[in-house]
Design a protein around this motif. Structure first.
Motif, PDB file in Angstrom:
ATOM      1  N   LEU A 169       0.838  -1.201   0.000  1.00 16.73           N
ATOM      2  CA  LEU A 169       0.000   0.000   0.000  1.00 16.73           C
ATOM      3  C   LEU A 169       0.874   1.253   0.000  1.00 16.73           C
ATOM      4  O   LEU A 169       0.635   2.193  -0.766  1.00 16.73           O
ATOM      5  CB  LEU A 169      -0.944   0.005   1.205  1.00 16.73           C
ATOM      6  N   SER A 197       2.399   1.764  -3.286  1.00 14.83           N
ATOM      7  CA  SER A 197       1.444   2.162  -4.323  1.00 14.83           C
ATOM      8  C   SER A 197       1.358   3.682  -4.443  1.00 14.83           C
ATOM      9  O   SER A 197       1.052   4.209  -5.516  1.00 14.83           O
ATOM     10  CB  SER A 197       0.058   1.561  -4.049  1.00 14.83           C
ATOM     11  N   LEU A 239      -1.873  -2.461  -6.723  1.00 15.90           N
ATOM     12  CA  LEU A 239      -2.426  -3.074  -5.515  1.00 15.90           C
ATOM     13  C   LEU A 239      -3.045  -4.433  -5.824  1.00 15.90           C
ATOM     14  O   LEU A 239      -2.909  -5.381  -5.063  1.00 15.90           O
ATOM     15  CB  LEU A 239      -3.467  -2.132  -4.898  1.00 15.90           C
ATOM     16  N   ASP A 267      -8.256  -2.533  -1.496  1.00 11.26           N
ATOM     17  CA  ASP A 267      -7.605  -1.248  -1.736  1.00 11.26           C
ATOM     18  C   ASP A 267      -7.625  -0.909  -3.218  1.00 11.26           C
ATOM     19  O   ASP A 267      -7.825   0.245  -3.606  1.00 11.26           O
ATOM     20  CB  ASP A 267      -6.172  -1.277  -1.208  1.00 11.26           C
ATOM     21  N   ALA A 268      -7.402  -1.907  -4.041  1.00  8.94           N
ATOM     22  CA  ALA A 268      -7.419  -1.677  -5.491  1.00  8.94           C
ATOM     23  C   ALA A 268      -8.777  -1.146  -5.919  1.00  8.94           C
ATOM     24  O   ALA A 268      -8.871  -0.198  -6.708  1.00  8.94           O
ATOM     25  CB  ALA A 268      -7.101  -2.977  -6.235  1.00  8.94           C
TER      26      ALA A 268
END
Ligand SMILES: [Zn+2]
Length: 193
Positions: free
Chosen positions: A127, A130, A168, A176-177
């Motif tokens: 994360l 990202s 992600l 999260d994606a």
């Protein structure tokens, strides 16, 4: 596009609120702005090279991912750490802290060719990495002067969030994606819902 601030996030607050309605968890956002370097304090030397730029295989991995996904080279950038408070101060929003708790994780500074990351991020986590992916897309966009062709700043944000979401998902973080995909869709709408 008429704006002189091509990498500002004008819709951050709205999109975060919208995304939270659809996805009941908090997250941090990536923002990119043009500011004077004088705003930045000296970051702590967490894995930094003598010139203050962070060195690490995770940076190379993020660059490689972005280049693979977009098919375009990532320009040379210096990645630095800064305090979360400093990263928040970089955001040229009237009062960013009011709506998302000051939770800005990263920013791209075209003037300096630098990416600043909040130093409470753990680069060992996908994360956190990202957010670097997101800002690297902005670096590509600025290099290609994409802001001259974009229909709105959100169109650039849309691409950055999309690549972030793909990263992600590649790391198995489906929830999260999904959130960043939604953010990207909202941004790409250019204010028309
Ligand atoms: Zn962005």
């Amino acid at each position: 596009m008429k704006t002189g601030l091509p990498f500002l996030h004008p819709h951050c607050r709205e999109c975060i609120s919208e995304a939270r309605r659809k996805h009941a968890r908090t997250t941090r956002i990536s923002c990119a702005v043009i500011v004077a370097y004088a705003l930045l304090g000296r970051p702590p030397a967490l894995g930094a090279s003598p010139d203050g730029c962070i060195a690490g295989h995770w940076i190379a991995e993020a660059v490689s991912f972005v280049e693979g996904e977009t098919g375009r080279p990532v320009p040379r950038v210096c990645v630095r750490w800064a305090s979360p408070e400093t990263v928040n101060r970089l955001i040229l929003s009237p009062a960013p802290n009011e709506t998302h708790g000051g939770a800005v994780a990263a920013a791209y500074l075209p003037v300096n060719g630098e990416i600043v990351l909040a130093n409470d991020l753990d680069p060992g986590t996908p994360l956190a990495r990202s957010y670097l992916v997101h800002e690297l897309v902005h670096a590509q966009q600025f290099e290609a002067r994409a802001y001259e062709r974009a229909s709105c700043p959100g169109a650039l944000e849309g691409e950055a969030y999309e690549v972030q979401a793909r990263y992600l998902r590649a790391k198995g973080l489906e929830d999260d994606a999904f959130l960043f995909e939604v953010l990207g869709m909202l941004q790409r709408a250019c204010g028309s819902s």
